[in-house]
Design an enzyme around this catalytic site. Structure first.
Site, PDB file in Angstrom:
ATOM      1  NE  ARG A   8      -4.041   1.893   2.245  1.00 51.36           N
ATOM      2  CZ  ARG A   8      -4.327   2.664   3.299  1.00 51.36           C
ATOM      3  NH1 ARG A   8      -3.664   2.515   4.439  1.00 51.36           N
ATOM      4  NH2 ARG A   8      -5.274   3.570   3.212  1.00 51.36           N
ATOM      5  CG  HIS A  16      -1.504   5.371  -0.123  1.00 48.88           C
ATOM      6  ND1 HIS A  16      -2.226   5.895   0.917  1.00 48.88           N
ATOM      7  CD2 HIS A  16      -2.320   4.473  -0.719  1.00 48.88           C
ATOM      8  CE1 HIS A  16      -3.435   5.331   0.957  1.00 48.88           C
ATOM      9  NE2 HIS A  16      -3.506   4.453  -0.022  1.00 48.88           N
ATOM     10  CG  ASN A  65      -1.351   8.762   3.212  1.00 44.62           C
ATOM     11  OD1 ASN A  65      -1.878   7.810   2.634  1.00 44.62           O
ATOM     12  ND2 ASN A  65      -0.566   9.641   2.590  1.00 44.62           N
ATOM     13  CG  HIS A 120      -8.207  -3.755  -1.422  1.00 41.01           C
ATOM     14  ND1 HIS A 120      -9.234  -2.851  -1.526  1.00 41.01           N
ATOM     15  CD2 HIS A 120      -7.095  -3.011  -1.169  1.00 41.01           C
ATOM     16  CE1 HIS A 120      -8.779  -1.617  -1.345  1.00 41.01           C
ATOM     17  NE2 HIS A 120      -7.477  -1.687  -1.141  1.00 41.01           N
TER      18      HIS A 120
HETATM   19  C1  HEM Z   1      -9.279   1.305  -5.986  1.00 38.99           C
HETATM   20  C2  HEM Z   1      -9.203   2.241  -5.064  1.00 38.99           C
HETATM   21  C3  HEM Z   1      -8.748   1.971  -3.661  1.00 38.99           C
HETATM   22  C4  HEM Z   1      -9.353   2.394  -2.523  1.00 38.99           C
HETATM   23  C5  HEM Z   1     -10.620   3.226  -2.427  1.00 38.99           C
HETATM   24  C6  HEM Z   1      -8.587   1.881  -1.422  1.00 38.99           C
HETATM   25  C7  HEM Z   1      -8.873   2.112  -0.086  1.00 38.99           C
HETATM   26  C8  HEM Z   1      -8.294   1.460   0.967  1.00 38.99           C
HETATM   27  C9  HEM Z   1      -8.653   1.614   2.346  1.00 38.99           C
HETATM   28  C10 HEM Z   1      -9.733   2.567   2.871  1.00 38.99           C
HETATM   29  C11 HEM Z   1      -7.892   0.778   3.080  1.00 38.99           C
HETATM   30  C12 HEM Z   1      -7.936   0.562   4.590  1.00 38.99           C
HETATM   31  C13 HEM Z   1      -7.153   1.612   5.340  1.00 38.99           C
HETATM   32  C14 HEM Z   1      -7.386   1.509   6.826  1.00 38.99           C
HETATM   33  O1  HEM Z   1      -8.484   1.140   7.245  1.00 38.99           O
HETATM   34  O2  HEM Z   1      -6.445   1.849   7.581  1.00 38.99           O
HETATM   35  C15 HEM Z   1      -7.025   0.079   2.160  1.00 38.99           C
HETATM   36  C16 HEM Z   1      -6.110  -0.881   2.515  1.00 38.99           C
HETATM   37  C17 HEM Z   1      -5.222  -1.454   1.645  1.00 38.99           C
HETATM   38  N1  HEM Z   1      -5.049  -1.096   0.327  1.00 38.99           N
HETATM   39 FE1  HEM Z   1      -6.312  -0.023  -0.786  1.00 38.99          FE
HETATM   40  N2  HEM Z   1      -7.531   1.161  -1.896  1.00 38.99           N
HETATM   41  C18 HEM Z   1      -7.585   1.190  -3.265  1.00 38.99           C
HETATM   42  C19 HEM Z   1      -6.658   0.634  -4.127  1.00 38.99           C
HETATM   43  C20 HEM Z   1      -5.500  -0.012  -3.732  1.00 38.99           C
HETATM   44  C21 HEM Z   1      -4.403  -0.338  -4.590  1.00 38.99           C
HETATM   45  C22 HEM Z   1      -4.307   0.031  -6.065  1.00 38.99           C
HETATM   46  C23 HEM Z   1      -3.487  -0.993  -3.820  1.00 38.99           C
HETATM   47  C24 HEM Z   1      -2.130  -1.519  -4.204  1.00 38.99           C
HETATM   48  C25 HEM Z   1      -1.752  -1.799  -5.432  1.00 38.99           C
HETATM   49  C26 HEM Z   1      -4.043  -1.084  -2.494  1.00 38.99           C
HETATM   50  C27 HEM Z   1      -3.473  -1.759  -1.436  1.00 38.99           C
HETATM   51  C28 HEM Z   1      -4.035  -1.851  -0.178  1.00 38.99           C
HETATM   52  C29 HEM Z   1      -3.570  -2.782   0.836  1.00 38.99           C
HETATM   53  C30 HEM Z   1      -2.527  -3.854   0.630  1.00 38.99           C
HETATM   54  C31 HEM Z   1      -4.305  -2.511   1.993  1.00 38.99           C
HETATM   55  C32 HEM Z   1      -4.141  -3.169   3.371  1.00 38.99           C
HETATM   56  C33 HEM Z   1      -3.042  -2.439   4.112  1.00 38.99           C
HETATM   57  C34 HEM Z   1      -2.710  -2.966   5.484  1.00 38.99           C
HETATM   58  O3  HEM Z   1      -3.270  -3.967   5.947  1.00 38.99           O
HETATM   59  O4  HEM Z   1      -1.851  -2.322   6.134  1.00 38.99           O
HETATM   60  N3  HEM Z   1      -5.246  -0.450  -2.473  1.00 38.99           N
HETATM   61  N4  HEM Z   1      -7.272   0.532   0.881  1.00 38.99           N
END
Ligand code: HEM
Length: 315
Positions: free
Chosen positions: A60, A64, A92, A191
């Site tokens: 992530r 970002h 973030n 995800h």
């Molecule tokens: C399509 C639009 C996307 C949205 C709206 C989105 C939104 C989010 C949100 C809200 C979270 C949770 C944050 C939290 O609760 O602290 C999250 C987690 C995550 N996102 Fe996305 N995301 C998107 C695309 C992506 C992309 C493109 C990637 C990587 C290529 C990605 C990788 C991740 C990962 C791996 C997590 C888990 C992180 C952790 O457990 O520390 N996301 N995302």
């Protein structure tokens, strides 16, 4: 006449320089730091085996980074008394993890090759190594990014997609970064690993109809209507395995974020979600190709930017 041809030449040379500076290469550190990639890989593997979620957090971080003024490690710049960077932005704050792991990787890499490997490249390689450490397919990372001397809180707030986004908004925000709808769906497959805080899925589990009801009930047990904002839930059924289970979850109306389920909600991306749910191989190869494209967004190369000595601050 002479001055006209001089300026034509100057324009041509500028064009060549622009193309050259936009180029990344898989072999960038082969001469200058042959141990860079192995050093990053072993540090990531150790961090992920201590804490499997760290793989998700590192992936992530690269996303970002790339979506905010390009893949230039701007996300790593910490706030100081007279500088406000991206870490305090809405997407973030209280959410990004892994800065300490990146600092540890940088320290190891500096020890083998001082002032050579950028923090932006470390993020790109660590993202790939995280995917692999959690069972995903390896792919080749292009290298040669340099680090920014600036960051943008404003762009972090405007350019990172929100979990409340609908499909058209998601397509638009990836398209503004030069990424296709297929790239957007494949990258959302990230995800398949990691966790989300209750505050980001509360409105979905208290009111959205396109959510599996027994799944919603189980989520409500640890995410009440008020309070417990930071309580965590896994993003898919197998949050420590980089597989295609995420897409199967979407077919079963078990997308945790509103934005996840938008990819399979009767719209233009349904067919692709079905394809990825039935073919881990197709997902794996589209994800890898999309990661390489995402990793090239707005990169600094050549003499642009700098190689930071410490990833959290400019030199
Ligand atoms: C399509 C639009 C996307 C949205 C709206 C989105 C939104 C989010 C949100 C809200 C979270 C949770 C944050 C939290 O609760 O602290 C999250 C987690 C995550 N996102 Fe996305 N995301 C998107 C695309 C992506 C992309 C493109 C990637 C990587 C290529 C990605 C990788 C991740 C990962 C791996 C997590 C888990 C992180 C952790 O457990 O520390 N996301 N995302």
């Amino acid at each position: 006449m002479a001055s006209a041809s001089v300026s034509v030449l100057a324009i041509l040379l500028l064009g060549v320089a622009a193309v050259a500076s936009a180029q990344l290469s898989a072999t960038f550190y082969d001469m200058s730091c042959p141990r860079a990639l192995a050093t990053i890989r072993s540090t990531v593997a150790a961090a992920v085996s201590r804490d499997p979620r760290m793989g998700a957090s590192l992936l992530r971080l690269h996303f970002h980074d790339c979506f905010v003024q390009g893949c230039d490690a701007s996300v790593l710049l910490a706030d100081t008394a007279n500088f406000r960077g991206e870490q305090g932005s809405f997407p973030n704050r209280g959410s990004l993890r892994g800065f300490d792991v990146v600092d540890g990787i940088k320290a190891q890499v500096e020890a083998v090759c001082p002032r050579t490997v950028s923090c932006a490249d470390i993020l790109a390689v660590a993202a790939r190594d995280s995917v692999v450490a959690l069972g995903g397919s390896p792919y080749t990372v292009l290298l040669g990014r340099r680090d920014s001397t600036t960051a943008s809180l404003t762009l972090a707030n405007s350019d990172l997609p929100a979990p409340s986004s609908d499909l058209a908004t998601l397509i638009g925000s990836f398209s503004r970064k030069g990424l296709s709808t297929t790239d957007m769906v494949a990258l959302s497959g990230a995800h398949t690993i990691g966790q989300v805080q209750c505050a980001n899925f509360r409105s979905r589990i208290y009111g959205e109809p396109n959510l599996n009801s027994s799944y919603a009930a189980s989520l409500r047990a640890n995410c009440s209507q008020s309070g417990g904002d930071g309580n965590l839930a896994p993003l898919d059924a197998t949050p420590n395995a980089f597989d295609n289970a995420y897409f199967g979850d979407l077919l079963a109306q078990r997308g945790l974020l509103h934005s996840d389920q938008q990819l399979f909600n009767g719209g233009s991306t349904d067919a692709l979600v079905r394809a990825y749910a039935s073919s881990a191989a197709q997902f794996g190869s589209d994800f890898a190709a999309a990661m390489v494209r995402m990793g090239s967004i707005g990169v600094l190369t050549g003499n642009q930017g700098e190689i930071r000595l410490s990833c959290s601050k400019v030199n």
